[in-house]
Design a protein around this motif. Structure first.
Motif, PDB file in Angstrom:
ATOM      1  N   LYS A  30       0.828  -1.207   0.000  1.00 12.67           N
ATOM      2  CA  LYS A  30       0.000   0.000   0.000  1.00 12.67           C
ATOM      3  C   LYS A  30       0.862   1.257   0.000  1.00 12.67           C
ATOM      4  O   LYS A  30       0.695   2.146  -0.830  1.00 12.67           O
ATOM      5  CB  LYS A  30      -0.929  -0.013   1.208  1.00 12.67           C
ATOM      6  CG  LYS A  30      -1.877   1.172   1.279  1.00 12.67           C
ATOM      7  CD  LYS A  30      -2.762   1.079   2.522  1.00 12.67           C
ATOM      8  CE  LYS A  30      -3.693   2.277   2.617  1.00 12.67           C
ATOM      9  NZ  LYS A  30      -4.533   2.206   3.849  1.00 12.67           N
ATOM     10  N   ASN A  31       1.778   1.350   0.962  1.00 10.07           N
ATOM     11  CA  ASN A  31       2.669   2.505   1.044  1.00 10.07           C
ATOM     12  C   ASN A  31       3.790   2.209   2.030  1.00 10.07           C
ATOM     13  O   ASN A  31       3.906   1.102   2.567  1.00 10.07           O
ATOM     14  CB  ASN A  31       1.905   3.779   1.442  1.00 10.07           C
ATOM     15  CG  ASN A  31       1.145   3.619   2.743  1.00 10.07           C
ATOM     16  OD1 ASN A  31       1.482   2.781   3.584  1.00 10.07           O
ATOM     17  ND2 ASN A  31       0.107   4.413   2.927  1.00 10.07           N
ATOM     18  N   GLU A 352       5.091   0.869  -4.136  1.00 11.57           N
ATOM     19  CA  GLU A 352       3.663   1.044  -3.873  1.00 11.57           C
ATOM     20  C   GLU A 352       2.853   0.519  -5.052  1.00 11.57           C
ATOM     21  O   GLU A 352       3.174   0.777  -6.210  1.00 11.57           O
ATOM     22  CB  GLU A 352       3.334   2.519  -3.642  1.00 11.57           C
ATOM     23  CG  GLU A 352       3.858   3.064  -2.338  1.00 11.57           C
ATOM     24  CD  GLU A 352       3.389   4.482  -2.068  1.00 11.57           C
ATOM     25  OE1 GLU A 352       2.325   4.868  -2.588  1.00 11.57           O
ATOM     26  OE2 GLU A 352       4.095   5.208  -1.334  1.00 11.57           O
TER      27      GLU A 352
END
Length: 427
Positions: A30-31, A352
């Motif tokens: 996701k990050n 990401e």
């Protein structure tokens, strides 16, 4: 399902960033949050002191052949196949292949391999084992055009595609698996091409593995195996060519023009005395090259750390160039390049949006000292026993060296059982 890996060093863009956090949502990265809210995550993994790198992608395997490990060694390829392996394979069944595959997946996961590309028999059983183990796989039914069941096997490959392609949210992909030019005559390969066109299927094939293979092809067809495949039209479809040891400049130009990917198997090629592929020359032509172990029976282990190290060392010696394959290039062969070989554009890097296939490396071993250059140590000193935790498709499948998806006690029992069944014949 969401996972947070805290305070871990990460390998990204050929560099190591220290003290990072990796957030995973469902099956993707996701990050990389600076100050994450831990209450948002279902699982927290403390990565303190560890190194996160992408999971390895093994671009050429015959996973159930783990059960032939040490059965036939110190032999040339064709003698090994014809006198030992092919006769033994007549005794395989779904039960044996399932547990032989599971053994391979346990070994792969423990060694940081998160994706594989397989060509063999009883592939529905292989896929079921992969599904249970939680590993990512490209699978193909091995095809021999000279076998009595050649057409039936091709139909089985089509059924495999219908049943497993994109299964489990895209974790599985299915390819066509013509074995090699010496087992698949041109007329049969043309049938394979028709299926590839109709079903939109990529192809996985052994090519130019030995000098005898190339010489026999030239004797029979007056052209090399690469030229023959090109003339047949095989390369008009996405193709992964395993080995490519004996290729000339014209062959390499064809591979480049047709965007054929190459699965390089240095360990197997050494053990079977097949030779050393001119990988540096192939790479310079812009051809995507990944690493494979081949079958455990032809290499004795499914360890991508060994293949990564061999790729770096062999080609330095073969080209007399210490920069031939650098440590960074070797890592790329085992990760993002391997992912491209399997048809992925969002796998093999810690970015990401990319698929969350990650291994965490424990660097406390004596072979990691002194810590002057961790990238160099990863390739030239690291080994599969350093792998602490493995995440595949956003799911933790090994944590603190404990396999979470495979019952190792049951696996040990079942392997003993099927080995007795497999080797009940005289050999």
């Amino acid at each position: 399902m969401s996972i947070l890996i805290k305070n871990v060093d990460i390998y990204v863009n050929n560099k190591i960033k220290t003290k990072q956090n990796i957030a995973i949502k469902n099956n993707r990265i996701k990050n990389f949050p600076i100050s994450p809210d831990e209450t948002e995550y279902d699982e927290i993994i403390n990565g303190n002191g560890m190194l996160a790198i992408p999971g390895f992608v093994n671009t050429h395997t015959h996973v159930a052949m783990t059960l032939f490990r040490s059965y036939a060694d110190d032999m040339a390829l064709m003698d090994w196949l014809q006198t030992k392996i092919w006769p033994a394979e007549d005794h395989l069944d779904n039960d044996i292949v399932y547990w032989g595959s599971m053994l391979a997946f346990a070994e792969m996961i423990r060694g940081g391999t998160t994706a594989f590309c397989d060509m063999y028999m009883f592939m529905d059983s292989c896929a079921k084992a992969a599904e249970k183990a939680g590993i990512r796989g490209n699978i193909a039914r091995g095809l021999s055009g000279i076998s009595p069941n050649a057409d039936q096997a091709l139909q089985e490959n089509i059924e495999l595609y219908k049943n497993w392609n994109n299964a489990d949210n895209g974790r599985f992909r299915v390819m066509l698996g013509p074995h090699a030019p010496y087992t698949c005559p041109p007329d049969y390969l043309k049938k394979v091409c028709k299926v590839a066109k109709k079903e939109n299927m990529p192809i996985h094939i052994h090519l130019a593995e030995t000098l005898n293979e190339v010489n026999d092809c030239i004797k029979q067809y007056s052209i090399t195996p690469i030229e023959l495949m090109n003339n047949i039209g095989l390369f008009d479809y996405p193709t992964l060519a395993a080995h490519c040891v004996y290729v000339n400049d014209n062959d390499i130009n064809i591979l480049s023009k047709k965007n054929v990917k190459v699965a390089h198997n240095p360990g197997s090629n050494l053990k079977l005395a097949s030779g050393i592929s001119p990988i540096t020359k192939i790479i310079k032509k812009g051809i995507t090259v990944g690493l494979g172990t081949d079958g455990a029976s032809s290499n004795n282990k499914l360890d991508m750390y060994s293949e990564m190290r061999l790729a770096a060392l062999i080609h330095k010696a073969n080209t007399l160039d210490p920069y031939a394959i650098t440590s960074k290039e070797a890592i790329n062969l085992a990760t993002k390049n391997g992912a491209k070989c399997l048809g992925y554009s969002d796998l093999g890097e810690l970015k990401e949006g990319y698929l969350a296939d990650i291994q965490l490396i424990d660097r406390t071993g004596f072979h990691w000292k002194p810590r002057l250059n961790d990238i160099s140590l990863l390739v030239y000193a690291g080994n599969s026993f350093d792998v602490n935790t493995v995440i595949i498709h956003g799911k933790t499948v090994m944590k603190n060296k404990e396999l979470l998806t495979i019952d190792t006690e049951k696996l040990d029992y079942e392997i003993s059982r099927v080995i007795k069944k497999l080797y009940s014949f005289k050999h």
